[in-house]
Design a protein around this motif. Structure first.
Motif, short mmCIF file in Angstrom:
data_model
loop_
_atom_site.label_atom_id
_atom_site.label_comp_id
_atom_site.label_asym_id
_atom_site.label_seq_id
_atom_site.Cartn_x
_atom_site.Cartn_y
_atom_site.Cartn_z
N ASN A 3 64.04 10.61 60.99
CA ASN A 3 63.28 9.51 61.60
C ASN A 3 63.95 8.98 62.86
OD1 ASN A 3 60.73 8.63 60.94
ND2 ASN A 3 61.44 6.78 59.93
N GLY A 4 65.26 8.66 62.76
CA GLY A 4 65.97 8.12 63.92
C GLY A 4 66.05 9.11 65.05
N ARG A 56 63.88 11.45 65.70
CA ARG A 56 62.55 11.55 66.30
C ARG A 56 62.28 10.38 67.25
NH1 ARG A 56 60.32 13.19 62.16
NH2 ARG A 56 59.90 11.17 61.19
N GLU A 57 62.71 9.17 66.85
CA GLU A 57 62.53 8.01 67.72
C GLU A 57 63.31 8.17 69.01
OE1 GLU A 57 63.55 4.52 65.58
OE2 GLU A 57 61.98 4.76 64.08
N TRP A 58 64.53 8.71 68.91
CA TRP A 58 65.36 8.93 70.10
C TRP A 58 64.68 9.91 71.04
CZ3 TRP A 58 69.71 12.90 70.62
CH2 TRP A 58 70.48 12.64 71.75
N ASP A 96 61.46 10.72 71.16
CA ASP A 96 60.22 10.14 71.68
C ASP A 96 60.52 9.17 72.81
OD1 ASP A 96 58.76 11.59 69.86
OD2 ASP A 96 58.40 9.92 68.49
N ASP A 97 61.59 8.40 72.65
CA ASP A 97 61.99 7.43 73.68
C ASP A 97 62.37 8.16 74.96
OD1 ASP A 97 62.78 5.17 75.01
OD2 ASP A 97 64.29 4.55 73.56
N ARG A 134 69.04 2.19 71.16
CA ARG A 134 67.78 1.68 70.58
C ARG A 134 67.45 2.40 69.27
NH1 ARG A 134 66.15 1.34 76.16
NH2 ARG A 134 65.35 3.47 76.09
N ALA A 135 67.66 3.72 69.23
CA ALA A 135 67.30 4.49 68.05
C ALA A 135 68.19 4.16 66.86
CB ALA A 135 67.36 5.99 68.35
N ALA A 149 64.30 -0.76 58.91
CA ALA A 149 65.14 0.17 59.67
C ALA A 149 66.61 0.06 59.24
CB ALA A 149 65.01 -0.11 61.17
#
Length: 234
Positions: free
Chosen positions: A75-76, A78-80, A82-83, A106-107, A115
């Motif tokens: 999850n983390g 993927r957020e990184w 995507d950012d 941020r991630a 989170a």
């Protein structure tokens, strides 16, 4: 007033896909809690039963009991990604390394309690891994996959040749992994000065110091500024 063209956002997943992802993440949370508490003794049957799904459903989603934690661990990452892949929000021209550091912080800095809880579950999993080689293999597979996914993103941000991009992806991904592992080995809060987000920035600087491609201005930001200037001139 005309504005610069923006990238078309990716299509939203279907309702079925979103429900599947939610179910997988819920199973992953349950699996993480059980692995944290009981280690390798946990069974797929126990994870399925505690999650409230049939064993057949569990195996439809995951090949092994260790694979059940992948959605949580990924999850983390993927957020990184995507950012980093998102169009820049402003006209500032930043070095690629700073863009990486900001996205990593941020991630890995929890924005809310769910989170923070996910990071605490990750800590529990990492502490269980020395006694469970299969679980550790899943952790390294998640990071191998994230390194592969990072390459095209860095290629767009840097415009560098494939060899330089591969080195940069390996260094950046390793910095993220080490930051989480170092934090998990202690008892610091996930959002404090020794949290994974705070540790990621110096790790990135240390591991990417010899990569000049990451010291150059972010190509995506430069192109965005050029497009804004052209749009204002029209």
């Amino acid at each position: 007033m005309p504005t610069a063209p923006r990238s078309t956002p990716p299509p939203r997943p279907s309702l079925t896909e979103r429900r599947k992802a939610e179910t997988q993440l819920e199973i992953a949370r349950t699996a993480a809690a059980l692995f944290t508490e009981r280690g390798a003794a946990v069974t797929a049957e126990e994870i399925a039963r505690t999650s409230g799904v049939a064993l057949r459903t569990f195996y439809r989603y995951f090949r092994t009991k260790e694979d059940a934690v992948v959605p949580l661990l990924a999850n983390g990452v993927r957020e990184w990604l995507d950012d980093l892949a998102a169009p820049p929000a402003g006209p500032d021209t930043l070095p690629v390394r700073e863009v990486l550091e900001r996205a990593a912080r941020r991630a890995l800095t929890p924005a809310d309690e769910p989170a923070a809880e996910a990071l605490r579950w990750t800590r529990g999993l990492l502490r269980a891994m020395p006694d469970d080689p299969a679980l550790r293999a899943v952790w390294h597979r998640v990071h191998h996959d994230s390194e592969e996914a990072l390459r095209p993103v860095l290629a767009r941000l840097t415009g560098a040749d494939p060899w330089a991009v591969r080195l940069a992806a390996a260094a950046a991904n390793t910095a993220m992994r080490i930051a989480v592992e170092e934090w998990a080995a202690g008892d610091a809060a996930p959002d404090g000065p020794r949290g994974p987000g705070a540790l990621a920035a110096p790790a990135l600087r240390a591991l990417t110091a010899g990569l000049p491609e990451l010291h150059a201005p972010c190509r995506a930001h430069t192109e965005n500024g050029r497009e804004n200037g052209e749009a204002r001139g029209r």
